[in-house]
Design a protein around this motif. Structure first.
Motif, PDB file in Angstrom:
ATOM      1  N   ILE A   1     -56.128   4.987 -77.206  1.00 23.50           N
ATOM      2  CA  ILE A   1     -55.857   6.629 -78.092  1.00 23.50           C
ATOM      3  C   ILE A   1     -56.353   7.609 -77.110  1.00 23.50           C
ATOM      4  O   ILE A   1     -55.513   8.652 -77.249  1.00 23.50           O
ATOM      5  N   GLN A   2     -57.243   7.270 -76.333  1.00 21.05           N
ATOM      6  CA  GLN A   2     -57.398   8.289 -75.288  1.00 21.05           C
ATOM      7  C   GLN A   2     -56.116   8.598 -74.338  1.00 21.05           C
ATOM      8  O   GLN A   2     -55.902   9.641 -73.905  1.00 21.05           O
ATOM      9  N   SER A   3     -55.523   7.550 -73.931  1.00 24.00           N
ATOM     10  CA  SER A   3     -54.367   7.775 -73.015  1.00 24.00           C
ATOM     11  C   SER A   3     -53.296   8.347 -73.505  1.00 24.00           C
ATOM     12  O   SER A   3     -52.643   9.208 -72.998  1.00 24.00           O
ATOM     13  N   GLN A   4     -52.946   7.895 -74.909  1.00 24.99           N
ATOM     14  CA  GLN A   4     -51.964   8.504 -75.516  1.00 24.99           C
ATOM     15  C   GLN A   4     -52.420  10.139 -75.862  1.00 24.99           C
ATOM     16  O   GLN A   4     -51.480  11.129 -75.633  1.00 24.99           O
ATOM     17  N   ALA A   5     -53.501  10.718 -76.134  1.00 21.51           N
ATOM     18  CA  ALA A   5     -54.039  11.881 -76.104  1.00 21.51           C
ATOM     19  C   ALA A   5     -53.693  12.821 -74.969  1.00 21.51           C
ATOM     20  O   ALA A   5     -53.257  13.602 -74.806  1.00 21.51           O
ATOM     21  N   LYS A   6     -53.932  11.998 -73.726  1.00 17.31           N
ATOM     22  CA  LYS A   6     -54.027  12.715 -72.655  1.00 17.31           C
ATOM     23  C   LYS A   6     -52.617  12.775 -71.902  1.00 17.31           C
ATOM     24  O   LYS A   6     -52.119  13.919 -71.576  1.00 17.31           O
ATOM     25  N   ALA A   7     -51.849  11.843 -72.487  1.00 16.39           N
ATOM     26  CA  ALA A   7     -50.246  11.974 -72.242  1.00 16.39           C
ATOM     27  C   ALA A   7     -49.590  12.839 -73.013  1.00 16.39           C
ATOM     28  O   ALA A   7     -48.875  13.683 -72.400  1.00 16.39           O
ATOM     29  N   ALA A   8     -50.006  13.122 -74.497  1.00 12.37           N
ATOM     30  CA  ALA A   8     -49.426  14.140 -75.061  1.00 12.37           C
ATOM     31  C   ALA A   8     -49.863  15.631 -74.397  1.00 12.37           C
ATOM     32  O   ALA A   8     -48.929  16.456 -74.711  1.00 12.37           O
ATOM     33  N   GLU A   9     -51.228  15.525 -74.119  1.00  4.11           N
ATOM     34  CA  GLU A   9     -51.435  16.962 -73.672  1.00  4.11           C
ATOM     35  C   GLU A   9     -50.670  17.390 -72.461  1.00  4.11           C
ATOM     36  O   GLU A   9     -50.380  18.528 -71.938  1.00  4.11           O
ATOM     37  N   LYS A  10     -50.800  16.313 -71.393  1.00  4.22           N
ATOM     38  CA  LYS A  10     -50.000  16.581 -70.273  1.00  4.22           C
ATOM     39  C   LYS A  10     -48.592  16.946 -70.357  1.00  4.22           C
ATOM     40  O   LYS A  10     -47.742  17.830 -70.034  1.00  4.22           O
ATOM     41  N   ALA A  11     -47.962  16.410 -71.343  1.00  5.63           N
ATOM     42  CA  ALA A  11     -46.291  16.688 -71.609  1.00  5.63           C
ATOM     43  C   ALA A  11     -46.160  18.057 -72.458  1.00  5.63           C
ATOM     44  O   ALA A  11     -45.381  18.836 -72.040  1.00  5.63           O
ATOM     45  N   ALA A  12     -47.043  18.463 -73.322  1.00  5.51           N
ATOM     46  CA  ALA A  12     -47.126  19.589 -73.971  1.00  5.51           C
ATOM     47  C   ALA A  12     -47.358  20.810 -72.809  1.00  5.51           C
ATOM     48  O   ALA A  12     -46.503  21.827 -72.687  1.00  5.51           O
ATOM     49  N   LYS A  13     -48.012  20.581 -71.704  1.00  8.32           N
ATOM     50  CA  LYS A  13     -48.317  21.717 -70.847  1.00  8.32           C
ATOM     51  C   LYS A  13     -47.222  21.716 -69.891  1.00  8.32           C
ATOM     52  O   LYS A  13     -46.736  22.830 -69.554  1.00  8.32           O
ATOM     53  N   VAL A  14     -46.498  20.607 -69.636  1.00  7.58           N
ATOM     54  CA  VAL A  14     -45.231  20.667 -68.828  1.00  7.58           C
ATOM     55  C   VAL A  14     -44.057  21.258 -69.380  1.00  7.58           C
ATOM     56  O   VAL A  14     -43.355  22.056 -68.956  1.00  7.58           O
ATOM     57  N   LYS A  15     -44.216  21.167 -70.859  1.00 10.90           N
ATOM     58  CA  LYS A  15     -42.989  21.669 -71.511  1.00 10.90           C
ATOM     59  C   LYS A  15     -43.020  22.934 -71.652  1.00 10.90           C
ATOM     60  O   LYS A  15     -42.247  23.944 -71.618  1.00 10.90           O
ATOM     61  N   LYS A  16     -44.381  23.625 -71.909  1.00  8.19           N
ATOM     62  CA  LYS A  16     -44.787  25.177 -71.786  1.00  8.19           C
ATOM     63  C   LYS A  16     -44.135  25.888 -70.745  1.00  8.19           C
ATOM     64  O   LYS A  16     -43.833  26.695 -70.712  1.00  8.19           O
ATOM     65  N   GLN A  17     -44.528  25.130 -69.421  1.00 11.41           N
ATOM     66  CA  GLN A  17     -44.261  25.572 -68.370  1.00 11.41           C
ATOM     67  C   GLN A  17     -42.809  25.689 -68.109  1.00 11.41           C
ATOM     68  O   GLN A  17     -42.329  26.740 -67.591  1.00 11.41           O
ATOM     69  N   GLN A  18     -41.949  24.791 -68.202  1.00  6.56           N
ATOM     70  CA  GLN A  18     -40.357  24.530 -68.101  1.00  6.56           C
ATOM     71  C   GLN A  18     -39.763  25.641 -69.160  1.00  6.56           C
ATOM     72  O   GLN A  18     -39.106  26.465 -68.747  1.00  6.56           O
ATOM     73  N   GLY A  19     -40.470  25.835 -70.564  1.00  7.16           N
ATOM     74  CA  GLY A  19     -39.639  26.524 -71.443  1.00  7.16           C
ATOM     75  C   GLY A  19     -39.712  28.033 -70.736  1.00  7.16           C
ATOM     76  O   GLY A  19     -38.839  28.816 -70.950  1.00  7.16           O
ATOM     77  N   HIS A  20     -40.934  28.471 -70.318  1.00  4.72           N
ATOM     78  CA  HIS A  20     -41.071  29.669 -69.854  1.00  4.72           C
ATOM     79  C   HIS A  20     -40.231  30.060 -68.849  1.00  4.72           C
ATOM     80  O   HIS A  20     -39.647  31.251 -68.692  1.00  4.72           O
ATOM     81  N   SER A  21     -40.239  29.227 -67.693  1.00  7.23           N
ATOM     82  CA  SER A  21     -39.464  29.439 -66.550  1.00  7.23           C
ATOM     83  C   SER A  21     -37.898  29.319 -66.619  1.00  7.23           C
ATOM     84  O   SER A  21     -37.336  30.133 -66.206  1.00  7.23           O
ATOM     85  N   ALA A  22     -37.496  28.460 -67.773  1.00  2.81           N
ATOM     86  CA  ALA A  22     -36.229  28.516 -68.133  1.00  2.81           C
ATOM     87  C   ALA A  22     -35.735  29.909 -68.673  1.00  2.81           C
ATOM     88  O   ALA A  22     -34.590  30.262 -68.495  1.00  2.81           O
ATOM     89  N   ASN A  23     -36.492  30.186 -69.589  1.00  6.49           N
ATOM     90  CA  ASN A  23     -36.291  31.538 -70.176  1.00  6.49           C
ATOM     91  C   ASN A  23     -36.100  32.590 -69.134  1.00  6.49           C
ATOM     92  O   ASN A  23     -34.955  33.539 -69.202  1.00  6.49           O
ATOM     93  N   GLU A  24     -36.912  32.639 -68.291  1.00  9.68           N
ATOM     94  CA  GLU A  24     -36.734  33.667 -66.945  1.00  9.68           C
ATOM     95  C   GLU A  24     -35.335  33.506 -66.267  1.00  9.68           C
ATOM     96  O   GLU A  24     -35.008  34.450 -65.856  1.00  9.68           O
ATOM     97  N   GLN A  25     -35.217  32.197 -65.948  1.00  4.37           N
ATOM     98  CA  GLN A  25     -34.038  32.080 -65.382  1.00  4.37           C
ATOM     99  C   GLN A  25     -32.684  32.414 -66.032  1.00  4.37           C
ATOM    100  O   GLN A  25     -31.773  33.037 -65.409  1.00  4.37           O
ATOM    101  N   LYS A  26     -32.501  32.241 -67.308  1.00  6.32           N
ATOM    102  CA  LYS A  26     -31.493  32.674 -67.981  1.00  6.32           C
ATOM    103  C   LYS A  26     -31.456  34.050 -68.092  1.00  6.32           C
ATOM    104  O   LYS A  26     -30.209  34.784 -67.863  1.00  6.32           O
ATOM    105  N   LYS A  27     -32.549  34.935 -68.234  1.00 10.65           N
ATOM    106  CA  LYS A  27     -32.458  36.279 -68.096  1.00 10.65           C
ATOM    107  C   LYS A  27     -31.738  36.798 -66.803  1.00 10.65           C
ATOM    108  O   LYS A  27     -31.136  37.558 -66.753  1.00 10.65           O
ATOM    109  N   ALA A  28     -32.464  36.425 -65.794  1.00  9.88           N
ATOM    110  CA  ALA A  28     -32.309  36.511 -64.522  1.00  9.88           C
ATOM    111  C   ALA A  28     -30.635  36.252 -64.068  1.00  9.88           C
ATOM    112  O   ALA A  28     -29.807  37.083 -63.542  1.00  9.88           O
ATOM    113  N   ALA A  29     -30.154  35.171 -64.644  1.00  2.00           N
ATOM    114  CA  ALA A  29     -28.864  34.931 -64.480  1.00  2.00           C
ATOM    115  C   ALA A  29     -27.892  35.729 -65.154  1.00  2.00           C
ATOM    116  O   ALA A  29     -26.676  36.158 -64.659  1.00  2.00           O
ATOM    117  N   GLN A  30     -28.143  36.052 -66.411  1.00  2.00           N
ATOM    118  CA  GLN A  30     -27.312  37.005 -67.181  1.00  2.00           C
ATOM    119  C   GLN A  30     -27.439  38.555 -66.624  1.00  2.00           C
ATOM    120  O   GLN A  30     -26.311  39.192 -66.578  1.00  2.00           O
TER     121      GLN A  30
END
Length: 77
Positions: free
Chosen positions: A8-37
């Motif tokens: 349970i602890q391992s799954q919670a830790k992995a989910a938290e890490k995945a959410a953190k990575v997804k949040k960072q990628q979503g933000h930078s991908a959005n900025e990249q799209k704006k710069a490319a446009q």
């Protein structure tokens, strides 16, 4: 293989890490799209395709619209 509380602890830790990575990628991908446009400043007068620089625009025009006359702004490039 972890069981019980460790699992349970391992799954919670992995989910938290995945959410953190997804949040960072979503933000930078959005900025990249704006710069490319913003970089796409040249618009083809025939098909309205966007290009980043005049050289690419001229190549596009010569390849995609060979029967049309080359625009004045591309003749000297």
């Amino acid at each position: 293989m972890a069981r019980g509380q460790q699992k349970i602890q391992s799954q919670a830790k992995a989910a938290e890490k995945a959410a953190k990575v997804k949040k960072q990628q979503g933000h930078s991908a959005n900025e990249q799209k704006k710069a490319a446009q913003k970089a796409l400043v040249h618009v083809c007068i025939v098909c309205k395709a966007q290009m980043p620089d005049p050289k690419t625009y001229k190549q596009h025009f010569e390849n995609k619209h060979p029967k049309n006359d080359l625009p004045e702004d591309l003749k000297n490039i």
